[in-house]
Design a protein around this motif. Structure first.
Motif, mmCIF file in Angstrom:
data_model
loop_
_atom_site.group_PDB
_atom_site.id
_atom_site.type_symbol
_atom_site.label_atom_id
_atom_site.label_comp_id
_atom_site.label_asym_id
_atom_site.label_seq_id
_atom_site.Cartn_x
_atom_site.Cartn_y
_atom_site.Cartn_z
ATOM 1 N N ASN A 347 30.129 62.763 39.658
ATOM 2 C CA ASN A 347 31.561 62.487 39.592
ATOM 3 C C ASN A 347 32.167 62.368 40.992
ATOM 4 N N GLY A 348 31.391 61.791 41.920
ATOM 5 C CA GLY A 348 31.883 61.581 43.282
ATOM 6 C C GLY A 348 31.666 62.737 44.224
ATOM 7 N N TRP A 349 31.158 63.865 43.723
ATOM 8 C CA TRP A 349 30.951 65.032 44.573
ATOM 9 C C TRP A 349 29.511 65.027 45.086
ATOM 10 N N LEU A 350 29.374 65.109 46.407
ATOM 11 C CA LEU A 350 28.051 65.103 47.037
ATOM 12 C C LEU A 350 27.607 66.535 47.274
ATOM 13 N N GLY A 351 26.336 66.821 46.981
ATOM 14 C CA GLY A 351 25.812 68.162 47.180
ATOM 15 C C GLY A 351 24.305 68.163 47.136
ATOM 16 N N LEU A 352 23.729 69.362 46.963
ATOM 17 C CA LEU A 352 22.284 69.519 46.896
ATOM 18 C C LEU A 352 21.882 70.179 45.591
ATOM 19 N N ALA A 478 37.680 60.587 51.071
ATOM 20 C CA ALA A 478 37.436 59.218 51.542
ATOM 21 C C ALA A 478 36.060 58.717 51.144
ATOM 22 N N GLN A 479 35.239 59.610 50.544
ATOM 23 C CA GLN A 479 33.850 59.259 50.199
ATOM 24 C C GLN A 479 33.121 58.703 51.429
ATOM 25 N N ARG A 480 33.274 59.429 52.542
ATOM 26 C CA ARG A 480 32.739 58.952 53.809
ATOM 27 C C ARG A 480 31.810 60.014 54.405
ATOM 28 N N LEU A 481 30.679 59.515 54.971
ATOM 29 C CA LEU A 481 29.683 60.402 55.572
ATOM 30 C C LEU A 481 29.608 60.129 57.073
ATOM 31 N N HIS A 482 29.692 61.185 57.878
ATOM 32 C CA HIS A 482 29.580 61.091 59.330
ATOM 33 C C HIS A 482 28.335 61.859 59.757
ATOM 34 N N LEU A 483 27.485 61.235 60.557
ATOM 35 C CA LEU A 483 26.264 61.876 61.027
ATOM 36 C C LEU A 483 26.112 61.665 62.523
ATOM 37 N N GLY A 503 26.824 55.051 43.516
ATOM 38 C CA GLY A 503 25.748 56.010 43.306
ATOM 39 C C GLY A 503 25.416 56.742 44.587
ATOM 40 N N LEU A 504 24.131 56.673 44.971
ATOM 41 C CA LEU A 504 23.691 57.265 46.222
ATOM 42 C C LEU A 504 23.438 56.180 47.264
ATOM 43 N N THR A 505 24.303 55.206 47.323
ATOM 44 C CA THR A 505 24.219 54.144 48.325
ATOM 45 C C THR A 505 25.372 54.298 49.309
#
Length: 531
Positions: A347-352, A478-483, A503-505
């Motif tokens: 549901n849009g939440w990123l985790g492990l 923002a559904q944004r990933l910073h690395l 998804g996971l893209t």
């Protein structure tokens, strides 16, 4: 060329040029004669174009009067002699059949050896592609809708240059090879490409015009290319609409073989949608209007092919092999193995999704930091587990471990849905989720794996890629990933920023930092959970 009388009666025949009426009554056995039922004769004419007339007896016969069975027809109504092996058959009545048997192949070319190993499939939002017509830019979708024209042109480029095709087993999403394919896609729409699609896909284009374009314009061009030892790119018209934005629903393929048997024609095809297939063919009858094309694989578009046309191909030198990052095979880790750290989005939440312990088909661990336990069925590949968030509050996840259709082995990906349970009552809403032990990363054409070891509640993340440690943060809103990737060189680092697209893209850009100074150039990257 033999003429065979397939009827049950004797016939009288004569053959002459439409431009030379002096042979109207024949002057040698090669230009007139009588054939009894079942007999044949060798007929000929110095020109390749001819007119043939068949009567029930010689024209001077009076009892009974001679009757014309197959008239020569007006000037211009002619047959065409392709080679001595052609065969004319009189079938009786007024039916005359010309059988032309011919086969042309491009020497040494096969899709399984000269075509790309990957299919014309790219992750969603892989760089938007558009074409310019005058001052108007018209979109044909992003690369997820295909780069068939670029792949077809690139295959001919490599064959013409005598260069081996890149060994990649999945389509690139950035870097030299990707930019080359996109550039060749644009090239394939130059000249007649774009306008021919619009003309032939329009419902206002008659069936006769679609047939004429395929039979009398494209086919001679294909034959000419093949006789010169070159595969021939063609555009397949697969939609019947005036909507110019649907031009991308058409397709481009490469013809490398040709067979003719009378009016029946078979083209052997390299189709970028079906890599390594040497058995794809396009069959049709050049006497049929409206044209009926039989494609040996699903044609796409509206589910049929309306016409095809030849592209005005121009040679381009492919990138040198040492400019293209090499292909790397990454094994699929098990998602339910002890110690697995699965990246999950629900549901849009990123985790492990951590697997701490495995007992047979049962397992336990943590999900988004809360306790989790579940089990999976090796036979059905079904999986279900429960996340315990607090007293009276749970989430139940169900899904399936995905299977690779070719190797029949687990891919490491899992997908399904989950529901919330409050005080034993299951909510009606169901939310999608998917998970994978790692993401595949393409950064400017260089491939690696992204593995995350930590995703904290405040959004901070840590992991590794390219053998280096990465840290960063996840912005849920923002559904944004910073690395940040830090190498062994303390003066060199990379900053990566990307948005979750599906998804996971993830897709975005990265920049290099040298000696603490951010470099101006940006490079494209994508991460996804499948090849």
């Amino acid at each position: 060329m033999p003429l065979i009388n397939r009827s049950s009666s004797s016939i009288y025949w004569r053959i002459f040029s439409p431009d030379d009426r002096t042979r109207a009554f024949g002057i040698s056995p090669a230009y007139e004669g009588t054939l009894v039922a079942g007999a044949q004769a060798g007929i000929g004419y110095s020109a390749s174009r001819f007119q043939l007339e068949i009567r029930d007896r010689q024209p001077l016969s009076l009892i009974p009067p001679s009757r014309v069975l197959v008239p020569a027809g007006p000037p211009g109504s002619v047959g065409e002699l392709h080679r001595a092996s052609d065969m004319l058959e009189y079938m009786g009545g007024s039916e005359l059949r010309l059988t032309t048997q011919e086969r042309i192949d491009v020497p040494g070319f096969l899709p399984s050896t000269h075509g790309f190993r990957f299919a014309n499939q790219f992750p969603a939002n892989t760089a938007h592609v558009s074409v310019r017509v005058g001052n108007v830019v018209m979109a044909i979708g992003d690369a997820a809708n295909g780069l068939c024209g670029g792949m077809v042109y690139a295959v001919r480029d490599h064959f013409h240059a005598g260069m081996a095709i890149p060994s990649h087993k999945a389509g690139p999403v950035s870097g030299v090879l990707y930019e080359y394919l996109v550039a060749r896609l644009y090239d394939s729409f130059d000249g007649l490409g774009w306008t021919e699609y619009l003309r032939l896909m329009s419902p206002g284009c008659s069936a006769g015009e679609r047939a004429r374009t395929a039979y009398f314009s494209a086919l001679p061009g294909i034959e000419s290319d093949l006789r010169n030892g070159a595969p021939s790119p063609i555009g397949l018209v697969q939609v019947n609409t005036d909507d110019p934005f649907k031009v991308g629903n058409n397709h481009q393929v490469l013809v490398y073989g040709f067979e003719r048997n009378g009016r029946r024609v078979r083209l052997r095809i390299y189709d970028p949608n079906h890599p390594a297939r040497d058995d794809i063919t396009l069959d049709f009858d050049t006497g049929a209007t409206p044209p009926l094309f039989s494609y040996s694989v699903p044609p796409g578009g509206d589910g049929r092919i309306y016409s095809f046309f030849s592209h005005r191909y121009q040679q381009r030198q492919p990138p040198a092999a040492n400019q293209i990052p090499p292909w790397v095979d990454f094994p699929f880790p098990s998602a339910v193995a002890e110690g697995a750290n699965n990246i999950i989005v629900g549901n849009g939440w990123l985790g492990l999704l951590r697997i701490d312990s495995v007992f047979g088909n049962r397992f336990n661990g943590t999900l988004y930091g809360q306790p989790m336990e579940g089990e999976w069925n090796p036979g059905t590949r079904a999986i279900h587990f429960t996340r315990f968030l607090g007293p009276g509050y749970e989430q139940r996840y169900t899904g399936v471990l995905e299977l690779d259709p070719e190797t029949r082995s687990l891919t490491g990906r899992i997908a399904g849905s989950f529901q919330e349970i409050h005080d034993g009552v299951t909510g009606q809403a169901a939310y999608d989720w998917r998970a994978a032990p790692r993401l595949l990363v393409d950064g400017n054409g260089w491939q690696t794996e992204l593995r995350l070891h930590r995703i904290d509640g405040d959004g901070s993340v840590a992991g590794e890629m390219y053998g280096d440690a990465v840290t960063g943060r996840w912005e849920h809103a923002a559904q944004r990933l910073h690395l940040t990737r830090r190498s062994a060189d303390p003066n060199y680092a990379q900053e990566w920023t990307g948005r979750r697209t599906d998804g996971l893209t993830f897709a975005g850009d990265f920049q290099e930092i040298v000696g603490g100074v951010r470099q101006a150039r940006q490079y494209r990257w994508m991460a996804f959970d499948q090849r």
